[in-house]
Design a protein around this motif. Sequence first.
Motif, mmCIF file in Angstrom:
data_model
loop_
_atom_site.group_PDB
_atom_site.id
_atom_site.type_symbol
_atom_site.label_atom_id
_atom_site.label_comp_id
_atom_site.label_asym_id
_atom_site.label_seq_id
_atom_site.Cartn_x
_atom_site.Cartn_y
_atom_site.Cartn_z
ATOM 1 N N TYR A 1 -66.943 -0.246 -28.818
ATOM 2 C CA TYR A 1 -67.118 1.043 -28.033
ATOM 3 C C TYR A 1 -66.065 1.749 -28.806
ATOM 4 C CZ TYR A 1 -65.929 4.048 -24.084
ATOM 5 O OH TYR A 1 -65.380 5.400 -23.373
ATOM 6 N N ARG A 2 -66.911 2.591 -29.376
ATOM 7 C CA ARG A 2 -66.125 3.546 -30.691
ATOM 8 C C ARG A 2 -65.753 4.824 -29.757
ATOM 9 N NH1 ARG A 2 -69.356 4.797 -35.320
ATOM 10 N NH2 ARG A 2 -67.325 5.202 -36.461
ATOM 11 N N PHE A 3 -64.631 5.363 -30.300
ATOM 12 C CA PHE A 3 -64.152 6.696 -29.927
ATOM 13 C C PHE A 3 -63.677 6.779 -28.495
ATOM 14 C CE2 PHE A 3 -67.172 7.753 -33.416
ATOM 15 C CZ PHE A 3 -66.158 7.736 -34.357
ATOM 16 N N ALA A 4 -63.033 5.537 -28.038
ATOM 17 C CA ALA A 4 -62.671 5.628 -26.359
ATOM 18 C C ALA A 4 -61.478 6.437 -26.448
ATOM 19 C CB ALA A 4 -62.509 4.152 -26.002
ATOM 20 N N ARG A 5 -61.495 7.035 -25.399
ATOM 21 C CA ARG A 5 -60.377 8.263 -25.399
ATOM 22 C C ARG A 5 -59.070 7.583 -24.560
ATOM 23 N NH1 ARG A 5 -58.215 11.225 -26.513
ATOM 24 N NH2 ARG A 5 -58.032 13.092 -24.931
ATOM 25 N N ILE A 6 -58.518 6.423 -25.249
ATOM 26 C CA ILE A 6 -57.447 5.796 -24.587
ATOM 27 C C ILE A 6 -56.724 5.401 -25.953
ATOM 28 C CG2 ILE A 6 -58.674 3.576 -24.424
ATOM 29 C CD1 ILE A 6 -57.019 3.462 -21.820
ATOM 30 N N SER A 7 -55.387 5.052 -25.919
ATOM 31 C CA SER A 7 -54.760 4.908 -27.080
ATOM 32 C C SER A 7 -54.697 3.276 -27.278
ATOM 33 C CB SER A 7 -52.925 5.103 -26.605
ATOM 34 O OG SER A 7 -52.258 4.512 -27.489
ATOM 35 N N PRO A 8 -54.743 2.923 -28.422
ATOM 36 C CA PRO A 8 -55.035 1.597 -28.758
ATOM 37 C C PRO A 8 -53.985 0.780 -28.121
ATOM 38 C CG PRO A 8 -55.211 2.869 -30.794
ATOM 39 C CD PRO A 8 -54.821 3.844 -29.603
ATOM 40 N N ARG A 9 -52.879 1.088 -28.015
ATOM 41 C CA ARG A 9 -51.583 0.329 -27.712
ATOM 42 C C ARG A 9 -51.876 0.127 -26.183
ATOM 43 N NH1 ARG A 9 -45.580 2.821 -27.734
ATOM 44 N NH2 ARG A 9 -44.504 0.982 -26.822
ATOM 45 N N LYS A 10 -52.627 0.749 -25.510
ATOM 46 C CA LYS A 10 -52.793 0.720 -23.971
ATOM 47 C C LYS A 10 -53.889 -0.717 -23.706
ATOM 48 C CE LYS A 10 -51.268 4.947 -22.754
ATOM 49 N NZ LYS A 10 -51.633 6.456 -22.060
ATOM 50 N N VAL A 11 -54.804 -0.470 -24.502
ATOM 51 C CA VAL A 11 -55.868 -1.528 -24.681
ATOM 52 C C VAL A 11 -55.702 -2.895 -25.047
ATOM 53 C CG1 VAL A 11 -58.337 -1.848 -24.958
ATOM 54 C CG2 VAL A 11 -57.522 0.492 -24.716
ATOM 55 N N ARG A 12 -54.814 -2.879 -25.909
ATOM 56 C CA ARG A 12 -54.306 -4.008 -26.735
ATOM 57 C C ARG A 12 -53.753 -4.943 -25.812
ATOM 58 N NH1 ARG A 12 -52.432 -1.122 -31.588
ATOM 59 N NH2 ARG A 12 -54.140 -1.118 -33.035
ATOM 60 N N LEU A 13 -52.953 -4.508 -24.831
ATOM 61 C CA LEU A 13 -52.333 -5.368 -23.584
ATOM 62 C C LEU A 13 -53.392 -6.206 -22.836
ATOM 63 C CD1 LEU A 13 -49.837 -3.066 -22.124
ATOM 64 C CD2 LEU A 13 -49.233 -4.830 -23.732
ATOM 65 N N MET A 14 -54.715 -5.468 -22.711
ATOM 66 C CA MET A 14 -55.685 -6.165 -21.724
ATOM 67 C C MET A 14 -56.378 -7.241 -23.035
ATOM 68 S SD MET A 14 -55.430 -5.150 -18.986
ATOM 69 C CE MET A 14 -53.841 -4.939 -19.289
ATOM 70 N N ALA A 15 -56.455 -6.844 -24.121
ATOM 71 C CA ALA A 15 -57.064 -7.374 -25.112
ATOM 72 C C ALA A 15 -56.500 -9.038 -25.436
ATOM 73 C CB ALA A 15 -57.120 -6.775 -26.594
ATOM 74 N N ASP A 16 -55.137 -9.041 -25.371
ATOM 75 C CA ASP A 16 -54.439 -10.094 -25.597
ATOM 76 C C ASP A 16 -54.439 -11.021 -24.644
ATOM 77 O OD1 ASP A 16 -53.569 -9.111 -28.164
ATOM 78 O OD2 ASP A 16 -51.716 -8.188 -27.255
ATOM 79 N N LEU A 17 -54.753 -10.456 -23.250
ATOM 80 C CA LEU A 17 -54.834 -11.189 -21.915
ATOM 81 C C LEU A 17 -56.063 -12.041 -22.198
ATOM 82 C CD1 LEU A 17 -53.751 -11.608 -19.089
ATOM 83 C CD2 LEU A 17 -55.053 -9.971 -18.540
ATOM 84 N N VAL A 18 -57.351 -11.499 -22.688
ATOM 85 C CA VAL A 18 -58.562 -12.091 -22.483
ATOM 86 C C VAL A 18 -58.761 -12.918 -23.847
ATOM 87 C CG1 VAL A 18 -59.336 -10.586 -20.657
ATOM 88 C CG2 VAL A 18 -59.664 -10.096 -23.163
ATOM 89 N N ARG A 19 -58.283 -12.653 -24.975
ATOM 90 C CA ARG A 19 -58.690 -13.365 -26.006
ATOM 91 C C ARG A 19 -58.775 -14.901 -26.129
ATOM 92 N NH1 ARG A 19 -54.995 -10.770 -29.393
ATOM 93 N NH2 ARG A 19 -56.697 -9.070 -29.635
#
Length: 108
Positions: free
Chosen positions: A7-25
């Motif tokens: 998903y390129r050019f998502a209008r959200i800061s990477p810092r906010k999504v990384r919390l969720m990414a760390d949860l599911v990795r």
Amino acid sequence: MGYTATYRFARISPRKVRLMADLVRGKFADEALELLRFQPHRGARMLEKVIRSALANAEDRRAPRLDELILTDVRVDGGPMFKRMMPRARGMASIIKRRMSHIRVTLE
């Protein structure tokens, strides 16, 4: 052999999504979708869409066992920024950076 979705050019800061990414990795794909479904964050919805897209790519490529796919690589990189000026006191200005992110998911 991995199945990816981005998903390129998502209008959200990477810092906010990384919390969720760390949860599911490192979790199974269906387990990760269940975890994200109950998260109140906007980034969880975006990450959920990317995981569903990666699962659809795996199904399209005839993956042998869809229920055993694991999220091996969940990457959230910074994208370009919209830069805006905001007037401040005494005639100065400060820059507001509206950040974007690139979300990438790999299933194996």
